[in-house]
Design an enzyme around this catalytic site. Structure first.
Site, PDB file in Angstrom:
ATOM      1  N   HIS A  82       0.874  -1.171   0.000  1.00 53.21           N
ATOM      2  CA  HIS A  82       0.000   0.000   0.000  1.00 53.21           C
ATOM      3  C   HIS A  82       0.915   1.226   0.000  1.00 53.21           C
ATOM      4  O   HIS A  82       1.115   1.879   1.033  1.00 53.21           O
ATOM      5  CB  HIS A  82      -0.887   0.024   1.249  1.00 53.21           C
ATOM      6  CG  HIS A  82      -1.940  -1.054   1.295  1.00 53.21           C
ATOM      7  ND1 HIS A  82      -1.664  -2.374   1.552  1.00 53.21           N
ATOM      8  CD2 HIS A  82      -3.288  -0.987   1.123  1.00 53.21           C
ATOM      9  CE1 HIS A  82      -2.800  -3.077   1.543  1.00 53.21           C
ATOM     10  NE2 HIS A  82      -3.790  -2.256   1.277  1.00 53.21           N
ATOM     11  N   TRP A  93      -4.429   5.456  -0.229  1.00 56.25           N
ATOM     12  CA  TRP A  93      -5.882   5.655  -0.372  1.00 56.25           C
ATOM     13  C   TRP A  93      -6.213   7.084  -0.833  1.00 56.25           C
ATOM     14  O   TRP A  93      -7.118   7.715  -0.300  1.00 56.25           O
ATOM     15  CB  TRP A  93      -6.583   5.364   0.949  1.00 56.25           C
ATOM     16  CG  TRP A  93      -6.615   3.932   1.358  1.00 56.25           C
ATOM     17  CD1 TRP A  93      -7.624   3.034   1.120  1.00 56.25           C
ATOM     18  CD2 TRP A  93      -5.625   3.208   2.115  1.00 56.25           C
ATOM     19  NE1 TRP A  93      -7.300   1.811   1.676  1.00 56.25           N
ATOM     20  CE2 TRP A  93      -6.100   1.882   2.287  1.00 56.25           C
ATOM     21  CE3 TRP A  93      -4.376   3.551   2.662  1.00 56.25           C
ATOM     22  CZ2 TRP A  93      -5.375   0.904   2.980  1.00 56.25           C
ATOM     23  CZ3 TRP A  93      -3.647   2.581   3.341  1.00 56.25           C
ATOM     24  CH2 TRP A  93      -4.150   1.270   3.494  1.00 56.25           C
ATOM     25  N   GLU A 144      -6.060  -4.682  -5.983  1.00 59.58           N
ATOM     26  CA  GLU A 144      -7.472  -4.246  -6.036  1.00 59.58           C
ATOM     27  C   GLU A 144      -7.637  -3.191  -7.117  1.00 59.58           C
ATOM     28  O   GLU A 144      -8.262  -2.148  -6.917  1.00 59.58           O
ATOM     29  CB  GLU A 144      -7.946  -3.780  -4.649  1.00 59.58           C
ATOM     30  CG  GLU A 144      -7.937  -4.931  -3.653  1.00 59.58           C
ATOM     31  CD  GLU A 144      -8.389  -4.578  -2.237  1.00 59.58           C
ATOM     32  OE1 GLU A 144      -8.709  -3.416  -1.967  1.00 59.58           O
ATOM     33  OE2 GLU A 144      -8.412  -5.499  -1.395  1.00 59.58           O
ATOM     34  N   TRP A 149     -10.382   3.138  -4.889  1.00 57.34           N
ATOM     35  CA  TRP A 149      -9.926   3.725  -3.623  1.00 57.34           C
ATOM     36  C   TRP A 149      -8.426   3.951  -3.533  1.00 57.34           C
ATOM     37  O   TRP A 149      -7.962   4.704  -2.690  1.00 57.34           O
ATOM     38  CB  TRP A 149     -10.427   2.904  -2.430  1.00 57.34           C
ATOM     39  CG  TRP A 149     -10.272   1.410  -2.599  1.00 57.34           C
ATOM     40  CD1 TRP A 149      -9.193   0.664  -2.247  1.00 57.34           C
ATOM     41  CD2 TRP A 149     -11.223   0.506  -3.168  1.00 57.34           C
ATOM     42  NE1 TRP A 149      -9.421  -0.655  -2.561  1.00 57.34           N
ATOM     43  CE2 TRP A 149     -10.655  -0.785  -3.127  1.00 57.34           C
ATOM     44  CE3 TRP A 149     -12.503   0.661  -3.710  1.00 57.34           C
ATOM     45  CZ2 TRP A 149     -11.318  -1.917  -3.600  1.00 57.34           C
ATOM     46  CZ3 TRP A 149     -13.161  -0.459  -4.194  1.00 57.34           C
ATOM     47  CH2 TRP A 149     -12.573  -1.729  -4.128  1.00 57.34           C
ATOM     48  N   TYR A 216     -14.382  -9.921   0.387  1.00 51.66           N
ATOM     49  CA  TYR A 216     -14.764  -9.905   1.797  1.00 51.66           C
ATOM     50  C   TYR A 216     -16.268 -10.045   1.905  1.00 51.66           C
ATOM     51  O   TYR A 216     -17.002  -9.373   1.183  1.00 51.66           O
ATOM     52  CB  TYR A 216     -14.339  -8.568   2.443  1.00 51.66           C
ATOM     53  CG  TYR A 216     -12.847  -8.466   2.616  1.00 51.66           C
ATOM     54  CD1 TYR A 216     -12.235  -8.930   3.763  1.00 51.66           C
ATOM     55  CD2 TYR A 216     -12.045  -7.935   1.602  1.00 51.66           C
ATOM     56  CE1 TYR A 216     -10.851  -8.861   3.929  1.00 51.66           C
ATOM     57  CE2 TYR A 216     -10.665  -7.862   1.750  1.00 51.66           C
ATOM     58  CZ  TYR A 216     -10.074  -8.328   2.917  1.00 51.66           C
ATOM     59  OH  TYR A 216      -8.718  -8.263   3.065  1.00 51.66           O
ATOM     60  N   GLU A 252      -6.872 -12.092  -0.992  1.00 49.69           N
ATOM     61  CA  GLU A 252      -7.310 -11.590   0.326  1.00 49.69           C
ATOM     62  C   GLU A 252      -8.757 -11.999   0.487  1.00 49.69           C
ATOM     63  O   GLU A 252      -9.544 -11.859  -0.453  1.00 49.69           O
ATOM     64  CB  GLU A 252      -7.338 -10.055   0.385  1.00 49.69           C
ATOM     65  CG  GLU A 252      -6.044  -9.383   0.607  1.00 49.69           C
ATOM     66  CD  GLU A 252      -6.215  -7.850   0.682  1.00 49.69           C
ATOM     67  OE1 GLU A 252      -7.206  -7.356   1.259  1.00 49.69           O
ATOM     68  OE2 GLU A 252      -5.334  -7.170   0.149  1.00 49.69           O
ATOM     69  N   TRP A 283      -7.126 -12.115   5.689  1.00 44.10           N
ATOM     70  CA  TRP A 283      -6.467 -10.850   6.046  1.00 44.10           C
ATOM     71  C   TRP A 283      -6.134 -10.802   7.539  1.00 44.10           C
ATOM     72  O   TRP A 283      -6.404 -11.733   8.292  1.00 44.10           O
ATOM     73  CB  TRP A 283      -7.302  -9.674   5.558  1.00 44.10           C
ATOM     74  CG  TRP A 283      -6.499  -8.426   5.402  1.00 44.10           C
ATOM     75  CD1 TRP A 283      -6.703  -7.233   6.057  1.00 44.10           C
ATOM     76  CD2 TRP A 283      -5.348  -8.226   4.555  1.00 44.10           C
ATOM     77  NE1 TRP A 283      -5.751  -6.319   5.661  1.00 44.10           N
ATOM     78  CE2 TRP A 283      -4.911  -6.905   4.751  1.00 44.10           C
ATOM     79  CE3 TRP A 283      -4.641  -9.050   3.667  1.00 44.10           C
ATOM     80  CZ2 TRP A 283      -3.792  -6.366   4.092  1.00 44.10           C
ATOM     81  CZ3 TRP A 283      -3.523  -8.525   3.005  1.00 44.10           C
ATOM     82  CH2 TRP A 283      -3.113  -7.205   3.221  1.00 44.10           C
ATOM     83  N   ARG A 284      -5.574  -9.745   7.974  1.00 46.20           N
ATOM     84  CA  ARG A 284      -4.846  -9.714   9.242  1.00 46.20           C
ATOM     85  C   ARG A 284      -5.725  -9.713  10.503  1.00 46.20           C
ATOM     86  O   ARG A 284      -6.819  -9.150  10.513  1.00 46.20           O
ATOM     87  CB  ARG A 284      -3.904  -8.512   9.260  1.00 46.20           C
ATOM     88  CG  ARG A 284      -4.596  -7.178   9.208  1.00 46.20           C
ATOM     89  CD  ARG A 284      -3.627  -6.060   8.837  1.00 46.20           C
ATOM     90  NE  ARG A 284      -4.158  -4.767   9.246  1.00 46.20           N
ATOM     91  CZ  ARG A 284      -3.738  -4.097  10.298  1.00 46.20           C
ATOM     92  NH1 ARG A 284      -2.768  -4.547  11.043  1.00 46.20           N
ATOM     93  NH2 ARG A 284      -4.271  -2.933  10.619  1.00 46.20           N
TER      94      ARG A 284
HETATM   95  C1  BMA Z   1      -6.582  -2.865   5.433  1.00 46.61           C
HETATM   96  C2  BMA Z   1      -6.746  -2.824   6.934  1.00 46.61           C
HETATM   97  C3  BMA Z   1      -5.892  -1.694   7.426  1.00 46.61           C
HETATM   98  C4  BMA Z   1      -4.449  -1.889   6.958  1.00 46.61           C
HETATM   99  C5  BMA Z   1      -4.366  -2.122   5.457  1.00 46.61           C
HETATM  100  C6  BMA Z   1      -2.960  -2.447   4.972  1.00 46.61           C
HETATM  101  O1  BMA Z   1      -7.463  -3.726   4.819  1.00 46.61           O
HETATM  102  O2  BMA Z   1      -6.344  -4.042   7.522  1.00 46.61           O
HETATM  103  O3  BMA Z   1      -5.934  -1.660   8.834  1.00 46.61           O
HETATM  104  O4  BMA Z   1      -3.663  -0.769   7.284  1.00 46.61           O
HETATM  105  O5  BMA Z   1      -5.231  -3.175   5.112  1.00 46.61           O
HETATM  106  O6  BMA Z   1      -2.435  -3.617   5.526  1.00 46.61           O
END
Ligand code: BMA
Length: 332
Positions: A82, A93, A144, A149, A216, A252, A283-284
């Site tokens: 990113h 973004w 993406e 975005w 998602y 993702e 994802w995280r």
């Molecule tokens: C997004 C979220 C954010 C994060 C970004 C980059 O979807 O998880 O919190 O900063 O990914 O990893």
């Protein structure tokens, strides 16, 4: 891509999870299943600024060690980026129109974009295994790409500008910076319903190795429009991959906080069962994000209502985690 199933991945798996950070050997998936994910996702955002820590607070020196650990155990590494908008200096973004045109060769911010890529190249070339060999990485820049975005997205570039940017990125890293350890992932969001739409911004078979999308679930239950859409997009990328001789993946995915405890077997496994993809990465597990005042996690942790169902998902023969990645000897 293995015939028996699909690899399962997790973003930032070794760095932190819900309510913990930097505990050697720990991972939320391992706590539930007794095995690590097969695919490790990492993120380079802010590396382009010369920062020591990424945009999600992961120090790059720790990230390097985690990458080496995962690779040494036979896992697969994928990296997203990113990156800061070189045109406006705002975050990724910021879809200000003209952002992509401004970084193409000859344009006013081209040198800035190149200097960002220089930092990416240095990082990739520093990832080495035990014998000093470069660690192969599935690199997913400009991701993406069908969404509006990010600064490289559909709001801030024409199709041709985007393709030129992707081509330049790959050619610069490969031919100028001599980074030869990367496979490139083409990645859309889920705004496509046809093969033609999916491929609208595809930069070329000579540039791309994997085709993928992100998805998602945000609303609905276990029998919802999400699953129908997921199913039809999987069919599209599967066909594209087959026709082009590429690898397909879901780069993702997730349902934040997993509100349905049977989601893993009933939504994900039942859908993927019918398709041929190499991996799906969840994802995280950010946990509570103070700045945004929100809770974000896509994989359950011990005590979560979906934990038992995740274990069942792990036990399915088509879900492949790290032990199976290691047994597959992907790097030999
Ligand atoms: C997004 C979220 C954010 C994060 C970004 C980059 O979807 O998880 O919190 O900063 O990914 O990893």
């Amino acid at each position: 891509m293995l015939d028996k199933g699909y690899f399962v991945g997790h973003q930032d798996a070794l760095a932190y999870g819900v309510n913990w950070k930097y505990k050697p050997g720990k991972s939320d998936i391992r706590d539930l299943a007794g095995d690590y994910p097969a695919v490790y996702g990492w993120e380079l955002g802010n590396l382009e600024l010369g920062a020591d820590v990424n945009l999600d607070s992961v120090p790059f020196n720790k990230m390097k060690q985690f990458i080496q650990e995962g690779y040494n155990r036979g896992g697969i590494i994928t990296i997203s980026w990113h990156g800061t908008n070189p045109y406006t200096n705002n975050s990724a973004w910021d879809p200000t129109p003209g952002s992509v045109a401004a970084v193409l060769p000859g344009a006013e911010k081209h040198e800035i974009y190149k200097s960002q890529l220089d930092k990416i190249a240095t990082f990739m070339l520093s990832l080495k295994g035990k014998k000093g060999e470069l660690i192969p990485v599935l690199f997913r820049p400009l991701h993406e790409l069908s969404g509006g975005w990010f600064w490289w997205g559909s709001k801030s570039s024409t199709t041709d500008e985007f393709k030129s940017l992707f081509r330049f990125t790959v050619e610069y890293l490969r031919d100028v910076k001599q980074v030869h350890s990367l496979l490139y992932v083409y990645n859309t969001g889920d705004e496509f319903t046809s093969e033609q739409q999916f491929l609208q911004r595809y930069p070329g078979d000579d540039i791309i190795d994997l085709v993928s999308f992100d998805t998602y679930q945000r609303v609905g239950g276990l029998d919802s429009t999400f699953i129908k859409g997921f199913e039809s997009r999987l069919a599209i990328i599967e066909k594209v991959a087959k026709d082009k001789g590429k690898i397909s993946a879901v780069a993702e995915a997730g349902f934040n906080q997993i509100p349905y405890s049977e989601w893993w077997t009933e939504a994900i496994a039942k859908t993927l069962f019918r398709h041929r993809i190499s991996y799906i990465l969840f994802w995280r597990n950010a946990g509570y994000k103070y700045a945004e005042k929100e809770l974000e996690f896509y994989v359950p942790y011990q005590g979560h209502p979906a934990a038992a169902n995740f274990k069942k998902f792990y036990e399915l023969k088509e879900t492949l985690f790290e032990k199976e990645a290691r047994a597959s000897k992907l790097y030999q």
